[in-house]
Design an enzyme around this catalytic site. Structure first.
Site, PDB file in Angstrom:
ATOM      1  N   CYS A 113       0.779  -1.222   0.000  1.00 31.83           N
ATOM      2  CA  CYS A 113       0.000   0.000   0.000  1.00 31.83           C
ATOM      3  C   CYS A 113       0.814   1.278   0.000  1.00 31.83           C
ATOM      4  O   CYS A 113       2.022   1.259   0.019  1.00 31.83           O
ATOM      5  CB  CYS A 113      -0.882   0.038   1.239  1.00 31.83           C
ATOM      6  SG  CYS A 113      -0.629  -1.328   2.317  1.00 31.83           S
ATOM      7  N   ASN A 344       1.765  -1.725   6.213  1.00 34.29           N
ATOM      8  CA  ASN A 344       2.207  -1.927   4.834  1.00 34.29           C
ATOM      9  C   ASN A 344       3.316  -2.949   4.869  1.00 34.29           C
ATOM     10  O   ASN A 344       4.393  -2.683   5.384  1.00 34.29           O
ATOM     11  CB  ASN A 344       2.726  -0.622   4.238  1.00 34.29           C
ATOM     12  CG  ASN A 344       3.311  -0.848   2.846  1.00 34.29           C
ATOM     13  OD1 ASN A 344       3.057  -1.867   2.223  1.00 34.29           O
ATOM     14  ND2 ASN A 344       4.094   0.095   2.385  1.00 34.29           N
ATOM     15  N   GLY A 345       3.047  -4.133   4.368  1.00 32.26           N
ATOM     16  CA  GLY A 345       4.088  -5.147   4.372  1.00 32.26           C
ATOM     17  C   GLY A 345       3.500  -6.530   4.358  1.00 32.26           C
ATOM     18  O   GLY A 345       2.345  -6.741   4.003  1.00 32.26           O
ATOM     19  N   MET A 645      21.990 -27.261 -13.976  1.00 29.71           N
ATOM     20  CA  MET A 645      20.774 -27.765 -14.615  1.00 29.71           C
ATOM     21  C   MET A 645      19.650 -27.808 -13.587  1.00 29.71           C
ATOM     22  O   MET A 645      19.706 -27.126 -12.582  1.00 29.71           O
ATOM     23  CB  MET A 645      21.009 -29.098 -15.296  1.00 29.71           C
ATOM     24  CG  MET A 645      22.016 -28.992 -16.440  1.00 29.71           C
ATOM     25  SD  MET A 645      21.784 -27.571 -17.541  1.00 29.71           S
ATOM     26  CE  MET A 645      20.207 -27.942 -18.288  1.00 29.71           C
ATOM     27  N   GLU A1065      19.723 -12.452 -18.224  1.00 31.71           N
ATOM     28  CA  GLU A1065      19.946 -11.174 -17.541  1.00 31.71           C
ATOM     29  C   GLU A1065      21.303 -10.551 -17.822  1.00 31.71           C
ATOM     30  O   GLU A1065      21.764  -9.714 -17.083  1.00 31.71           O
ATOM     31  CB  GLU A1065      19.775 -11.362 -16.031  1.00 31.71           C
ATOM     32  CG  GLU A1065      20.804 -12.253 -15.373  1.00 31.71           C
ATOM     33  CD  GLU A1065      20.747 -12.183 -13.858  1.00 31.71           C
ATOM     34  OE1 GLU A1065      21.477 -11.353 -13.296  1.00 31.71           O
ATOM     35  OE2 GLU A1065      19.993 -12.944 -13.260  1.00 31.71           O
ATOM     36  N   LYS A1133      15.875 -22.166  -8.797  1.00 31.00           N
ATOM     37  CA  LYS A1133      16.282 -21.655  -7.484  1.00 31.00           C
ATOM     38  C   LYS A1133      15.449 -20.435  -7.103  1.00 31.00           C
ATOM     39  O   LYS A1133      15.980 -19.345  -6.944  1.00 31.00           O
ATOM     40  CB  LYS A1133      17.773 -21.323  -7.476  1.00 31.00           C
ATOM     41  CG  LYS A1133      18.227 -20.491  -8.674  1.00 31.00           C
ATOM     42  CD  LYS A1133      19.712 -20.218  -8.618  1.00 31.00           C
ATOM     43  CE  LYS A1133      20.157 -19.521  -9.895  1.00 31.00           C
ATOM     44  NZ  LYS A1133      21.589 -19.247  -9.937  1.00 31.00           N
ATOM     45  N   CYS A1298      23.761 -29.606 -26.693  1.00 31.67           N
ATOM     46  CA  CYS A1298      24.073 -29.962 -25.303  1.00 31.67           C
ATOM     47  C   CYS A1298      23.977 -31.475 -25.106  1.00 31.67           C
ATOM     48  O   CYS A1298      23.044 -32.122 -25.590  1.00 31.67           O
ATOM     49  CB  CYS A1298      23.090 -29.248 -24.375  1.00 31.67           C
ATOM     50  SG  CYS A1298      23.146 -29.798 -22.664  1.00 31.67           S
ATOM     51  N   CYS A1304      27.964 -27.364 -16.131  1.00 31.73           N
ATOM     52  CA  CYS A1304      27.888 -25.966 -16.591  1.00 31.73           C
ATOM     53  C   CYS A1304      28.648 -25.026 -15.662  1.00 31.73           C
ATOM     54  O   CYS A1304      29.297 -24.075 -16.097  1.00 31.73           O
ATOM     55  CB  CYS A1304      26.441 -25.509 -16.669  1.00 31.73           C
ATOM     56  SG  CYS A1304      25.313 -26.622 -17.492  1.00 31.73           S
ATOM     57  N   CYS A1309      32.253 -27.250 -20.162  1.00 34.88           N
ATOM     58  CA  CYS A1309      31.296 -27.942 -21.026  1.00 34.88           C
ATOM     59  C   CYS A1309      32.038 -28.545 -22.222  1.00 34.88           C
ATOM     60  O   CYS A1309      32.702 -27.826 -22.981  1.00 34.88           O
ATOM     61  CB  CYS A1309      30.228 -26.963 -21.507  1.00 34.88           C
ATOM     62  SG  CYS A1309      29.082 -27.684 -22.704  1.00 34.88           S
TER      63      CYS A1309
END
Length: 1684
Positions: A113, A344-345, A645, A1065, A1133, A1298, A1304, A1309
């Site tokens: 909020c 708020n939380g 993996m 990313e 993960k 692969c 990895c 590899c």
């Protein structure tokens, strides 16, 4: 029954033998000598020249501090805080079994909020306060949410004092006469809509009041304007009335409030059994405060309630609240404020908190209740929200005589240990025992407080102790120690209600705020010359004459502020807490009663022989993988082993192999509604401490409550367990955990568990405070297998809760069945306070003594560790792993995690759950107790079988091995797929399909099959493969985790198909954005490392991942995306960030990520700019702003409650929601994370799809799903369950070459798919055509299934679960799995999937940037690279300003190609993300102030923030920009005349900044650039800082302990080049901002230069700015960018 006045505080103070006359009025700690005290609040200062306003603290104090917190609702009330049953008013305890908190109830409502309060310090009531609160509320509409009708707000509300004039006007009109204010209570009541039911409810209320001796004076219908209520809210709208009652028997306000509280609880109890019980709710019932709230948008709250428009509605304060709920089912009681708090939380530990509160019910007693405790039970309500329950417990404590401040200190304690700034505020270094002899401990506090000062102070106090009560002692140390004692006392009494929380509170006499220990909610405040204090989630919510603002600041982590309306005093953090802590001699009680468990050395030899160890390991389910990859790895390296993996083996319940019980549990994790926290860089707020022993009555204080044993860690060795067993105060009882199968397995386990619970019950009733559940035995017996210890712990824990005994004893597990971090977490989560893993420790000893280990160490192939060190390493790894598991859910304290049941169950039946894990979600049912007994026995018999090998079996659960557990990604599958795609052979693909069809049951969807009542149709009538493949996406695999060849080949293939690849990313090379035109024979000079290319190929990723604001995110990167994906969580993960080993950070990868080659890159979980759902909505807004043509997707991971989260994301304006399964891949992750977090996507997708439909939100978003997809069957299953698009991760890599070597993370590899090594990348075998072939085959398979089922297109089957049915298949372990939830349906979307996918990108609506871009001069300057100057006003509702302008510039010119200048000056209060993603050539000036995320992702240009000219405050001492500024910046400069909030310059890669003070975590995860701070900083500076430089002014020698020294070196500015860089930046700062602070430094440069520290990470040590060896550098070489 009347209640007599009771003032526990004064009684307790007098009882301590200090005369009341000796209590002087509280004084501010700030009146201490210079240099000793560090201010708690940042920026609460005023100019000395100003006269002090009335009402402040008296004396010679120059500074008056206040602050406040933000508060918001997370889960507002799901119903009413109703009592369990309509019971008699006897003081005896009800015999009914308590109801355990249920996770299903808890996860159904979440929220966040925008909040604030206004308080007049002169206690002058006015209508202006109410008007201002409503104005502020309407200016935070963007922090709230709306339902599917875009009109029914998630909730907004106002708490004020009772407007007596308004009430009296009505009373006189009714002929009642004016109310007696002292003796009248006012209730704001939501009543049933139906007139008949409303009358029934009012009758019950009236009768209850009369029975209590209260006179009902009248009922007032509250005037409302129903025309402005949204459709959905109107459907659920209650009848709203006020009830006025006279309390005739009480004179004291506290007693009157207590009587009204009892009445409300009795009414709730009486209505519980009525049909209308759920429709009755008291917003408030008080003599002091009243709450107006509803399911309304904030801007219409004041229009709906006509009272709020009345000039005679006056109040001296107002708390306001705007709710953003992730579940839109309209419920008016869910709005806030609650009765005491505005929250708020998110309370992440709510399930455990509720269970512990329930356990307390039997022991909670206080004289103030005069034996009526039973009538006000229960104190928690599992059906209500976390906010409602926290409010309920805080209210109980307050009504029992505690102040609101004390209640919140108990419930939401700050992080006072292992915390440098708190060591200064509350120095534990000086442990004075006021009630006995002085004890002085003098650890080194270099740079904080000199030893001589401490020693002198201690010596003086010792020789001449104050005759006065300690509150008057001038020694700052004493005043601080008492607060630490308070926290130490209560740590063992009340588990913290842990999670991100800003809490505002008021009882009508005080108004205040506090922030959680992490400070993960923004809270800004200011005070004006007319003595009004304002607190809000944002600045700029009210028009303000800046010349009248005398103080400005923010609330920091763990801090509290309290405004006493009666005296006009404002008490800041230390002062508030000191006053509370002085009420009792907590230090004396703690010193005399709280015992610490002393560490005991580890054993230096094995206890068992090798045969005995092997037998135990076999009996308790160990495999060779467990021993070698987990236990031995942790013993050698002191950290959890890393793997890669995903988890591609079957869930334990559908596996053909036996599993230990822990494998049926998956850890829950935070996503969106609350953040995961960072145990690696922000672990200073975390603790593994736990108290053992009885927890007594928390409503009464006394020395006995402190009689406990404190453990520094829950991991015990054998010696420490022995110490506990010898503690006479604990009266420990050992309970063996074996069951007898001599009379058969059936019923044997259940029978023994019941006996175990009875034995535990008896032991506790006989005074035992410690139950040790042990499966240790001198000799294992074939017919007495060990009960799974988790089952035993859970059963005893639940039994003691249900019998009201749980608070009387702690549970410790002494077990062989515990070796991984997940096992410890499960045991603690289901009730164990500590664990002695005796067999794991024995295994460590055996490993260290083995010949193999000795030889490896002798030959230097393994670091040498002693046998003791091996065990210590193992325990350290477990402890680090536990911190990580806690942090995934945003939990800081192990004591709060204990019993919190933060798990989901996959594969256990109702009887098992009801017995041991009551309240946990087990959505697919599963094993019975007898089936579980058989599985347990299957391990046990191996220990006694003659056929058993003399070494441990390898089950193949982690790595594939022939004969081991089935892995979805196995070598045979890979070979078949390679053959099919490389040869482009349909017959070979058919063999691949047959292999998948014949595999063992591997995932939940394997238990289902297609059915149809339609006749098959010709394949030619089915939509073409070219249409189907456009729904396909590849996973977010980052360039770095995989090689450039793999990444680009996948992108090219997806672009050929019209599908979408995902950048991951790590950013993206701009060279990939243009189509290839130079291809000859499959090769291109542009991308020379690839083969099989075609002219027209494009290597760009259509989906560009933002992963919050991380690596490689530049304006050009964003502007060139078709879709932008926010990665909240990752399937392999969830709750954790990414990690890229240093050896994979090549020069090319480092360039793309703006980091340093060879330096490991760790991405924290996304909490830096995503604290909550409204922050995610803001990030979505940012991305739509910078690229309005790109759809924004949000990646979530399947878990129970994901539908609730998805609803919030949809309301946050996301275009796409991606649901990932737990079986997704990863380049590197701890094994326990891969194995034990996240759920199957089948359940996550079903829940998301159905919840969105129920809430009318399904049409807003595309649903995408991924996780273990391999075939057209998977696509069809996902479509039928509701998905529009389908993601392929690991299988796409396999198609490109692969071989699933699963290394990895090592950079080795063998085929160059996941390596950055040039020689290995050269082996990459794939070409884009291979992946094209694969996806076309999958699409053809989908077409074939559609034709067989009789459907022409995917649109026709999406969401139609009636074409699925359970397969007739026999599982090895159980026939009790229930997939009915997956097969259920709540209806279909109103639009087809194609219509949903083809809708326009969601818009931000009209924004200020559109006005800027519509200006002809601006357009001309951008188009023709000219210079333009513009000025305009800005308000807090103008968010992400300049982001769209930057996107336009970046799209046309790139990140550095624009040669013009856009010089724009804004005046006012800027909204969130001001000047995000700036590009070079944009020079932005803000005259005023800004909120969070200033300069986020800026890539260039210049940003100046300075206050207005004539301010009433000192600019350099005021907070004028918010949290997380400069996040992920990749260039440019920012100059701030004033202070910033938390996490300044986090993840800064190249920008330069000058600021005059910051909060905690400054320069966190910084990888480049330069930051200059001309003032104080908070704690944890430079955590994770691997590049760039920081210069920090340290005028009072307090910086050193605040720096995280794990990476950076701290030195004075010794290099001439560094000195010139620092000076030139300060000169630029003064020139651009007019900073008086900077000007003073430059005027006295020689004095100030030695006061600066330079923070230098290893990658910068040899640069001229940091190394004095470059003394000969010419000054002309230094530029403002030299640190880059």
């Amino acid at each position: 029954m009347s209640l007599h006045s009771f003032s526990p505080t004064s009684q307790l103070l007098h009882s301590n033998a200090f005369p009341a006359a000796q209590f002087p009025p509280p004084t501010s700690v700030l009146a201490t000598n210079k240099g000793i005290f560090l201010a708690d609040f940042v920026g609460l200062y005023r100019k000395p020249r100003r006269a002090r306003p009335r009402g402040g603290a008296s004396g010679d104090r120059r500074v008056h501090k206040l602050s406040s917190g933000k508060f918001g609702t997370i889960n507002a009330v799901l119903g009413v805080d109703r009592v369990k049953e309509a019971a008699e008013r006897s003081s005896s305890r009800s015999n009914s079994n308590p109801e355990v908190a249920n996770l299903d109830d808890i996860i159904s409502e979440r929220g966040a909020c925008g909040v604030g309060f206004i308080a007049n310090l002169d206690n002058k009531a006015s209508h202006k306060v109410v008007q201002d609160a409503l104005t502020a509320l309407s200016c935070m509409e963007h922090r709230g949410g709306c339902g599917a009708d875009n009109d029914s707000g998630d909730g907004s509300g106002l708490m004020t004092s009772i407007p007596w004039d308004l009430c009296n006007n009505w009373a006189e009109e009714q002929g009642i006469g004016s109310f007696d204010r002292l003796h009248t209570g006012v209730g704001m009541v939501f009543l049933p809509q139906d007139d008949v039911l409303m009358k029934e409810a009012k009758t019950v209320i009236d009768n209850t009041f009369k029975q209590e001796g209260l006179e009902v004076l009248g009922w007032r219908p509250v005037p409302v304007d129903i025309s402005i209520v949204g459709y959905y809210a109107k459907q659920a709208m209650p009848n709203i009335q006020q009830v006025f009652v006279r309390v005739v028997k009480e004179e004291n306000t506290d007693d009157i409030e207590r009587e009204l509280y009892i009445c409300r609880k009795l009414i709730e109890r009486a209505s519980k059994s009525e049909t209308w019980g759920n429709e009755l709710y008291f917003c408030s019932l008080s003599n002091q405060t009243i709450v107006y709230k509803g399911m309304l948008r904030s801007e219409v709250l004041g229009k709906f309630y006509l009272d709020l428009q009345s000039d005679i509605y006056e109040s001296p304060f107002a708390i306001y609240h705007r709710r953003y709920s992730t579940n839109t089912s309209p419920r008016w009681p869910l709005a806030q404020p609650m009765r005491l708090l505005g929250h708020n939380g998110e309370i992440n530990t709510i399930q455990g908190n509720l269970n512990w509160m329930q356990s307390r019910e039997a022991s909670l007693k206080s004289p103030v209740w005069r034996g009526r405790e039973n009538e006000i039970r229960p104190f928690g309500n599992p059906k209500a929200s976390d906010s409602a329950n926290l409010d309920s417990v805080a209210e109980l404590l307050q009504r029992s005589g505690r102040s609101a401040e004390e209640a919140l200190m108990i419930l939401v304690p700050e992080a006072y240990k292992n915390h440098p700034t708190l060591m200064i505020k509350y120095p534990e270094c000086l442990n004075l025992n006021l009630f006995g002899s002085a004890k002085v401990h003098l650890p080194s506090l270099s740079g904080v407080i000199s030893l001589s000062m401490i020693a002198a102070c201690a010596f003086v106090c010792w020789l001449n102790p104050c005759s006065l009560y300690p509150s008057s002692c001038p020694c700052i140390f004493f005043k601080s120690i008492i607060v630490v004692d308070f926290y130490n006392y209560y740590k063992g009494q009340m588990e913290a209600w842990d999670g991100p929380a800003l809490l505002l509170f008021s009882d009508g006499k005080t108004v205040g705020a506090c922030l959680d220990r992490n400070g993960l909610r923004p809270a800004r405040y200011w005070r004006t010359i007319d003595n009004v204090v304002y607190v809000a989630s944002e600045v700029g919510v009210l028009p303000m004459d800046e010349s009248k603002v005398v103080t400005k600041g923010r609330l920091g982590p763990g801090m509290m502020i309290s405004v006493d309306l009666t005296s006009g005093q404002v008490y800041e953090n230390t002062e508030v807490k000191k006053r509370v802590a002085l009420s009792n001699p907590y230090g004396k009680w703690v010193n005399e009663n709280l015992r610490s468990l002393k560490p005991v050395n580890f054993l230096s030899a094995t206890v068992m022989d090798n045969e005995g160890i092997l037998r135990n390991q076999q009996a308790y389910g160990y495999s060779s993988e467990d021993v070698q990859m987990i236990i031995e790895s942790m013993a050698a390296q002191a950290k959890e082993p890393t793997f890669c993996m995903g988890d591609d083996i079957p869930l334990a319940a559908i596996s053909q192999r036996p599993h230990i019980l822990y494998d049926y549990f998956k850890q829950r994790f935070a996503q969106v509604t609350n953040p995961a926290i960072d145990p690696l860089r922000e672990g200073l707020v975390m603790s593994l401490e736990v108290n053992i022993g009885k927890r007594r009555n928390i409503l009464e204080v006394g020395p006995d409550n402190a009689s406990q044993v404190i453990l520094s860690s829950p991991v015990l060795n054998e010696g420490e367990l022995e110490s506990l067993l010898k503690d006479p105060h604990l009266k420990p009882q050992v309970l063996p955990t074996f069951f007898d199968i001599r009379k058969g397995i059936e019923g044997s386990l259940e029978k023994r568990l019941k006996k175990l619970c009875e034995a535990a019950d008896e032991a506790v009733r006989n005074g035992s405070q410690l139950l040790v559940l042990s499966d240790r035995s001198d000799e294992l017996e074939p017919t007495r297998p060990g009960i799974p210890i988790l089952l035993a712990v859970g059963a005893v824990h639940q039994h003691l809760i249900q019998n009201g005994l749980r608070m009387s004893a702690s549970i410790v597990a002494d077990t062989a069945q515990c070796f991984s971090t997940h096992h410890f977490a499960c045991l603690i989560g289901y009730g164990a306070s500590a664990v002695c893993p005796y067999l794991a420790l024995e295994t460590c000893r055996q490993w260290r003594l083995s010949n193999k280990t000795v030889n490896l160490m002798r030959n230097g192939k393994m670091p040498t560790v002693t046998i003791e060190q091996a065990q210590k390493n193992y325990c350290k790894a477990v402890q680090s792993g536990l911190l990580k598991i806690l942090s995934k859910m945003g939990i800081s304290l192990l004591s709060s995690y204990c019993g919190a049941q933060i798990f989901e169950i996959y594969g256990l039946g109702k009887e098992v759950v009801a017995l041991s894990f009551c309240g946990s979600v087990s959505s697919i049912g599963g094993l019975t107790l007898d089936e579980l007994a058989r599985e347990t026995l299957s391990f046990w018999v191996k220990a006694f079988s003659e056929d058993t090998a003399k070494r441990l079996e390898n089950f193949g659960f982690i790595q594939f091995r022939p004969g081991g557990e089935y892995h979805g990604n196995n070598p045979e599958m890979s070979k078949l797929l390679h053959k099919a795609v490389r040869e482009k052979s349909e017959s070979a693909f058919s063999v691949y399909q047959q292999h998948l069809a014949n595999r063992p049951v591997n995932v939940l969807r394997d238990l289902l099959e297609f059915k149809s009542d339609r006749s098959p149709i010709p394949l030619g009538k089915v939509e073409p493969a070219s249409s189907i493949v456009q729904r396909f996406c590849t996973g977010g695999m980052s360039l770095g985790a995989i090689s450039r060849e793999t990444h680009e080949a996948i992108s090219i293939a997806m672009n050929r198909l019209g599908g979408k690849s995902n950048s991951g990313e790590g950013g993206e090379d701009p060279i990939r954005w243009n189509p290839l035109t130079d291809v000859v024979d499959g090769y291109s000079p542009t991308l020379p490392h690839l083969k099989g290319l075609q002219n027209g190929d494009t290597a760009t990723s259509a989906i560009k991942q933002v992963a919050s604001g991380r690596f490689g995110v530049t304006p050009t990167f964003l502007a060139n995306a078709d879709q932008l994906e926010i990665k909240i969580a990752q399937g392999a993960k969830p709750g954790e960030g990414g990690q890229l080993p240093g050896k994979k950070v090549s020069a090319y990868i480092a360039r793309l990520r703006n980091s340093k080659p060879g330096v490991p890159l760790i991405s924290p979980p996304p909490h830096h700019d995503i604290y909550s759902i409204e922050d995610l909505a803001q990030l979505i807004f940012d991305l739509h702003q910078v690229n309005p043509k790109a759809k924004v997707s949000v990646k979530l991971v399947a878990e129970a409650g994901i539908g609730t989260v998805a609803s919030g994301v949809a309301k946050g304006n996301a275009d796409v929601i991606q649901i990932s399964g737990h079986d997704g891949g990863t380049g590197a992750s701890p094994i326990s994370s891969i194995k034990h977090a996240g759920g199957p996507w089948e359940l996550g997708l079903t829940e998301s799809h159905q919840t969105l439909i129920e809430n009318g939100l399904r049409e807003r978003v595309i649903l995408r799903v991924d996780g273990g997809f391999k075939s057209g069957v998977d696509v069809m299953m996902a479509a039928i369950m509701g998905a529009d698009e389908y993601g392929f991760g690991s299988v796409a890599m396999i198609a490109t070459g692969c071989v699933m070597a699963r290394i990895c993370h090592t950079n080795n590899c063998p085929v160059g798919v996941a390596s950055q090594r040039e020689e290995l990348r050269a082996r990459f075998p794939g070409v884009p055509g291979d992946l094209v072939n694969y996806f076309l085959y999958v699409a053809e398979e989908v077409r074939g299934i559609l034709a067989q089922l009789g459907f022409e297109k995917l649109d026709d089957v999406i969401g139609r679960t009636n074409i699925l049915r359970p397969r007739d298949i026999s599982l090895v372990k159980t026939q009790h799995l229930d997939l009915s939830y997956i097969l259920s349906s709540v209806g279909m979307p109103k639009w087809s999937s194609t219509e949903i996918r083809n809708q326009d990108v969601h818009s931000n609506g009209p924004v200020l940037d559109d006005t800027i871009l519509a200006d002809p001069e601006i357009c001309d300057a951008i188009e023709n690279e000219k210079v333009v100057n513009k000025s305009m006003k800005i308000y807090n509702v103008d968010r992400s300003v300049c982001g769209r302008v930057a996107g336009v510039v970046a799209k046309k010119y790139g990140d550095s190609g624009f040669a013009g200048q856009l010089n724009i000056t804004f005046t006012g209060s800027a909204g969130q993300s001001f000047s995000c993603f700036l590009t070079p050539g944009m020079n932005i000036r803000l005259i005023g102030e800004a909120n969070d995320y200033v300069g986020k992702g800026m890539a260039g240009g210049e940003l100046i923030v300075t206050p207005v000219e004539d301010t009433g405050f000192v600019p350099e001492d005021a907070t004028i920009v918010g949290n997380t500024c400069l996040y992920g910046a990749t260039g440019g400069q920012i100059f701030v005349r004033g202070k910033a909030g938390e996490r300044f310059a986090v993840r800064n890669s190249l920008a330069q900044a000058v600021v005059e003070g910051t909060g905690d975590h400054c320069c966190e995860y910084m990888t480049g650039g330069c930051v200059v701070v001309l003032g104080k900083v908070g704690r944890n500076v430079a955590a994770g800082m691997t590049g760039g430089l920081a210069y920090i002014l340290d005028e009072d020698d307090t910086l050193i302990p605040k720096v995280n020294k794990e990476i950076v070196k701290i030195q004075r500015v010794i290099a001439p080049v560094g000195q010139m860089q620092l000076k030139s930046l300060i000169e630029a700062h003064v020139e651009k901002t007019g900073s008086s602070k900077g000007s003073g430094i430059l005027k006295d440069w020689d004095t100030y230069l030695p006061l600066f520290w330079q923070l230098v990470p290893p990658s910068e040590e040899d640069t001229p700015e940091a190394s004095p060896e470059f003394e000969t550098t010419d000054a002309s070489q230094v530029t403002l960018q030299s640190a880059a």
